[in-house]
Design an enzyme around this catalytic site. Structure first.
Site, PDB file in Angstrom:
ATOM      1  CB  SER A  27      -0.817  -0.020   1.247  1.00 51.49           C
ATOM      2  OG  SER A  27      -0.148   0.033   2.401  1.00 51.49           O
TER       3      SER A  27
ATOM      4  CG  HIS B 238      -1.516   4.255   3.670  1.00 53.02           C
ATOM      5  ND1 HIS B 238      -2.499   3.645   4.598  1.00 53.02           N
ATOM      6  CD2 HIS B 238      -0.845   2.987   3.390  1.00 53.02           C
ATOM      7  CE1 HIS B 238      -2.180   2.325   4.767  1.00 53.02           C
ATOM      8  NE2 HIS B 238      -1.170   1.886   3.751  1.00 53.02           N
TER       9      HIS B 238
END
Length: 507
Positions: free
Chosen positions: A82, A338
């Site tokens: 990710s 993220h």
């Protein structure tokens, strides 16, 4: 980086929902490293992969033939998890945003935004991937996904790949996503910091994942050889992970509170993450690159000054996607912590600079809070060194390992800690503490007078953060008649008229 099998407990989902409500949801080409055309022919693909390759070649060229290397379009490709798929950017390719595939590939991910000349850019990374989803003979992550090494095998036969980028390891033994989730949950449920829970076994986790990532790199090299590439005809880059969190958000005069910006966690855990957890991971990834003979990009300090809740954040904090039905679960919060759009832009800039430099190892950061990352063709591990005073034998020390603006710099017994590591940026004349790339040795208020006590402050490139190194000493560039001086072993570091004595020299 959350694994597909991981599930949040209902208590966490309910608490996150309550927190969200309370917060009001506020918040073709040539180049320096263009691959030469190898003479080796590719080995045949298995029939099912050859069928996919032929269909892709038809889309690219109008017929299914595998072309000679010199006749192909050029390409770049990213593989991994990710951190590089685009999770957190918010815009995702069709079919990768659920409900049956959560790869969360973004058209705005780094591989699509570099300045490296290429006709085609491919992102086959997938949120939640571990090395077993990438390696030769590995497992598919979802029914409609290929093993990532198989995707590479196809792309490498249809285009002339100039760079292979791998970002992997966080979902193996490290289990970075579940750890982050647990730390947030413990904060919301008032269960105490998570540092003591994970720190004792953290290095062991890193040690266990290193051979798995090394095996993955070697598999990718095998895939490329089987596709007809010589090892030196393309660049294979292992990129490390930046720390998405840090404790310095309190210095923002407009800090809106943790609930609004999504920085939900104990301050002590943010210190541990930035100062211990991510650096240990970085050392492991550097070892992978060295052991396998590939290029390494150290991004461990890239987000320093741009962490969650900072003024110009390059990562998302806790984020709840309310478009997903039901209470918050793994998939509705998976974008949290993220890189965001700006973070992927920083990755892309660093990759471009690394590629153009021809270096086999580089480190990237924003050294003066300009919002523009800069590559150093060195490793941060090797750049930071203690500054030991010749007169006292003590080392320059950031008091209590605190990186907040205004923290005093003093002398202290040398112990090798990160608060005693320093790096001199010769280009900008700035002196950075190893705690964070975003804090520099500073003359407060540009007060160039004898007795002025020196501190660390947000690196800005201002004149009062410029230093001249001369004869083992440090002099303010704007007042070179003064020297940084340590009068006694544990005194504050002060400015004094330069006199050439050992108290003004640091080895």
């Amino acid at each position: 980086m959350t694994r597909k099998r991981h599930r949040l407990r209902c208590t966490f989902a309910a608490t996150v929902a309550a927190a969200a409500a309370f917060a009001g949801m506020a918040a073709g080409a040539s180049g320096a490293h263009a691959a030469s055309a190898p003479s080796v022919r590719s080995t045949p693909l298995p029939p099912e992969l050859e069928k996919i390759r032929a269909a892709e070649a038809t889309r690219l060229y109008g017929d299914p033939a595998e072309r000679a290397m010199a006749d192909r379009r050029t390409g770049l490709i990213s593989l991994g998890d990710s951190e590089i798929s685009g999770e957190g950017v918010g815009s995702y390719e069709a079919g990768t945003n659920g409900p049956d595939n959560w790869c969360h590939r973004s058209p705005d991910s780094a591989i699509h935004r570099t300045g490296i000349p290429a006709d085609e850019t491919y992102n086959v990374a997938c949120s939640g991937a571990y090395t077993g989803n990438i390696r030769i003979g590995g497992s598919k992550q979802y029914a409609d996904e290929l093993v990532q090494s198989d995707s590479l095998a196809i792309k490498a036969r249809n285009t002339r790949i100039k760079m292979v980028l791998l970002v992997a390891g966080a979902n193996d033994d490290l289990q970075f996503g579940p750890v982050m989730t647990d730390c947030v949950e413990r904060y919301l449920l008032l269960q105490g910091a998570c540092q003591s829970k994970y720190e004792p076994g953290w290095q062991g986790r890193v040690d266990a994942l290193v051979p798995k990532v090394e095996g993955t790199v070697n598999d990718l090299k095998t895939v490329m050889r089987d596709a007809g590439y010589a090892d030196g005809s393309y660049k294979l880059v292992v990129m490390g992970y930046p720390s998405p969190i840090g404790p310095d958000f309190h210095d923002d005069p407009n800090f809106p509170g943790k609930l609004v910006c999504g920085g939900l966690g104990y301050d002590s855990d943010t210190v541990w993450g930035r100062n211990t957890a991510v650096p240990a991971f970085e050392v492991g990834m550097r070892k992978v690159a060295k052991d396998t003979g590939v290029t390494y990009l150290d991004n461990s300090r890239l987000f320093n000054g741009h962490e969650v809740c900072m003024e110009d954040a390059w990562a998302r904090g806790l984020y709840i996607d309310l478009s997903k039905p039901g209470l918050p679960d793994e998939n509705s919060v998976r974008q949290s912590f993220h890189p965001n759009y700006r973070g992927h832009g920083a990755f892309a800039s660093c990759l471009t600079q690394l590629y153009d430099s021809g270096a086999t190892e580089g480190s990237c950061a924003d050294p003066a809070s300009t919002g523009t990352p800069t590559l150093q063709t060195l490793a941060w591990d090797d750049a930071y060194r203690p500054l030991k005073n010749e007169a006292t034998g003590s080392c320059l020390d950031v008091t209590a390992s605190t990186s907040a603006n205004g923290t005093a710099v003093i002398g202290w017994d040398c112990h090798g800690g990160r608060n005693q590591g320093w790096w001199y940026d010769a280009d900008r004349k700035s002196v950075h503490t190893q705690l964070t790339q975003d804090r520099c040795l500073d003359v407060p208020g540009a007060n160039y007078t004898a007795g002025a006590k020196l501190i660390i402050w947000n690196c800005s490139g201002a004149a009062n953060q410029e230093w001249v190194r001369q004869s083992g000493g440090l002099r303010p560039a704007a007042a070179t008649g003064l020297c940084a001086t340590l009068g006694a072993a544990k005194d504050p570091l002060t400015l004094r008229p330069c006199d050439g004595t050992a108290s003004q020299r640091f080895a």
